[in-house]
Scaffold this motif. Structure first.
Motif, mmCIF file in Angstrom:
data_model
loop_
_atom_site.group_PDB
_atom_site.id
_atom_site.type_symbol
_atom_site.label_atom_id
_atom_site.label_comp_id
_atom_site.label_asym_id
_atom_site.label_seq_id
_atom_site.Cartn_x
_atom_site.Cartn_y
_atom_site.Cartn_z
ATOM 1 N N THR B 17 0.825 -1.200 0.000
ATOM 2 C CA THR B 17 0.000 0.000 0.000
ATOM 3 C C THR B 17 0.864 1.256 0.000
ATOM 4 N N SER B 19 1.242 5.103 0.742
ATOM 5 C CA SER B 19 0.631 6.075 1.667
ATOM 6 C C SER B 19 1.378 7.397 1.595
ATOM 7 N N THR B 21 1.093 11.802 2.505
ATOM 8 C CA THR B 21 0.445 12.854 3.292
ATOM 9 C C THR B 21 0.729 14.206 2.658
ATOM 10 N N SER B 79 -4.505 12.796 3.523
ATOM 11 C CA SER B 79 -3.686 11.650 3.158
ATOM 12 C C SER B 79 -4.288 10.848 2.021
ATOM 13 N N SER B 81 -4.165 6.886 0.348
ATOM 14 C CA SER B 81 -3.789 5.484 0.494
ATOM 15 C C SER B 81 -4.201 4.754 -0.776
#
Lengths: 111, 120
Positions: B17, B19, B21, B79, B81
Motif C-alpha cells: 500500500t 501512503s 500525506t 492523506s 492510500s
C-alpha cells in the motif's frame, strides 16, 4: 484515450499567436461544467493559468486567454515568448465519470 | 498564502500500500477542497481523488476499489492510500487545493510533488 482531447503538440515563433484546443463531450465541457487550463514548465508542478473557461488568476499575463463553445474550449497565447515553452493541460468535470478529468496535454514549442 | 507539501516513501513494493500525506500550511484544512493528482513518467496528469472536510470523498473510477483519501484536521493535513500497487502506479504524486469550488475555480495551489516508484 483521455476524455478531453488535446493536440499532442503545438508550436510558434516568438511574438506569434498560438491556440490549443480541448475537445470534450456532452458529459463534460458540453454540459455546464467550466474548463480550467494549467501550464507545466519542465520539472515543475502544474500552475493554474485559466479558470472557469475565461478567467485569469492574479499574476497571469493577459497574453493568455481562454474561450469555450459547445463541447470544446481553447487556450490562446499571444506575443509568444521562449518562457512559454511548456506542457498545457485542460481540465473539466465529467458527470458520467463523476470526477475531474484532464486532457492528454499539449507540448508547446517556441521556435 | 496556502502552501502544500507532500511527504511519504519514495519506494513501495508491488502489492503493498502506497501512503502519502499532504501538509497544509498558511490556511485551514477545514475550508476549501483538496485533491490528489498523479503523473506517470513522461505522461499526462491523472486526477486520483478529492475530499472536502465536511463531505465524502470522490475517487477516479479507474482507481476507486484501491484508493482512499482522508483528512486529519488536528494536524491540518490530508492523506492518500492506494492499495495493491503495481508498476503502473509509479508516478509523481501531487496534492492540490481548489478554493470554494473545484467546479468553478480549478486547482489553484499545488504541492511540489513527490516521486513514488513501485519496485521490488
Amino acid at each position: 484515450q483521455s476524455v478531453l482531447t488535446q493536440p499532442p503538440s503545438a508550436s510558434g515563433a516568438p511574438g506569434q499567436r498560438v491556440t490549443i484546443s480541448c475537445t470534450g463531450s456532452s458529459s463534460n465541457i458540453g454540459a455546464v461544467y467550466d474548463v480550467h487550463w494549467y501550464q507545466q514548465l519542465p520539472g515543475a508542478a502544474p500552475k493554474l493559468l485559466i479558470y472557469a473557461s475565461t478567467n485569469r488568476p492574479s499574476g497571469v499575463p493577459d497574453r493568455f486567454s481562454g474561450s469555450k463553445s459547445g463541447t470544446s474550449a481553447s487556450l490562446a497565447i499571444t506575443g509568444l515568448r521562449a518562457e512559454d515553452e511548456a506542457d498545457y493541460y485542460c481540465q473539466s468535470y465529467d458527470s458520467s465519470l463523476s470526477g475531474w478529468v484532464f486532457g492528454g496535454g499539449t507540448k508547446l514549442t517556441v521556435l | 498564502q496556502v502552501q502544500l507539501q507532500e511527504s511519504g516513501p519514495g519506494l513501495v513494493k508491488p502489492s503493498e500500500t502506497l501512503s502519502l500525506t499532504c501538509i497544509v500550511s498558511g490556511g485551514s484544512i477545514r475550508s476549501d477542497h483538496w485533491n490528489w493528482i498523479r503523473q506517470p513518467p513522461g505522461k499526462g496528469l491523472e486526477w486520483v481523488g478529492h475530499i472536502y472536510y465536511r463531505g465524502t470523498a470522490k475517487y477516479n473510477p479507474s482507481l476507486k476499489s484501491r484508493v482512499s483519501i482522508s483528512v486529519d484536521a488536528s494536524k491540518n493535513q490530508f492523506s492518500l492510500s492506494l492499495s495493491s500497487v503495481t508498476a503502473a502506479d509509479t508516478a509523481v504524486y501531487y496534492c492540490a487545493r481548489c478554493g470554494d469550488s473545484c467546479y468553478k475555480y480549478g486547482m489553484d495551489v499545488w504541492g511540489q510533488g513527490t516521486t513514488v516508484t513501485v519496485s521490488s
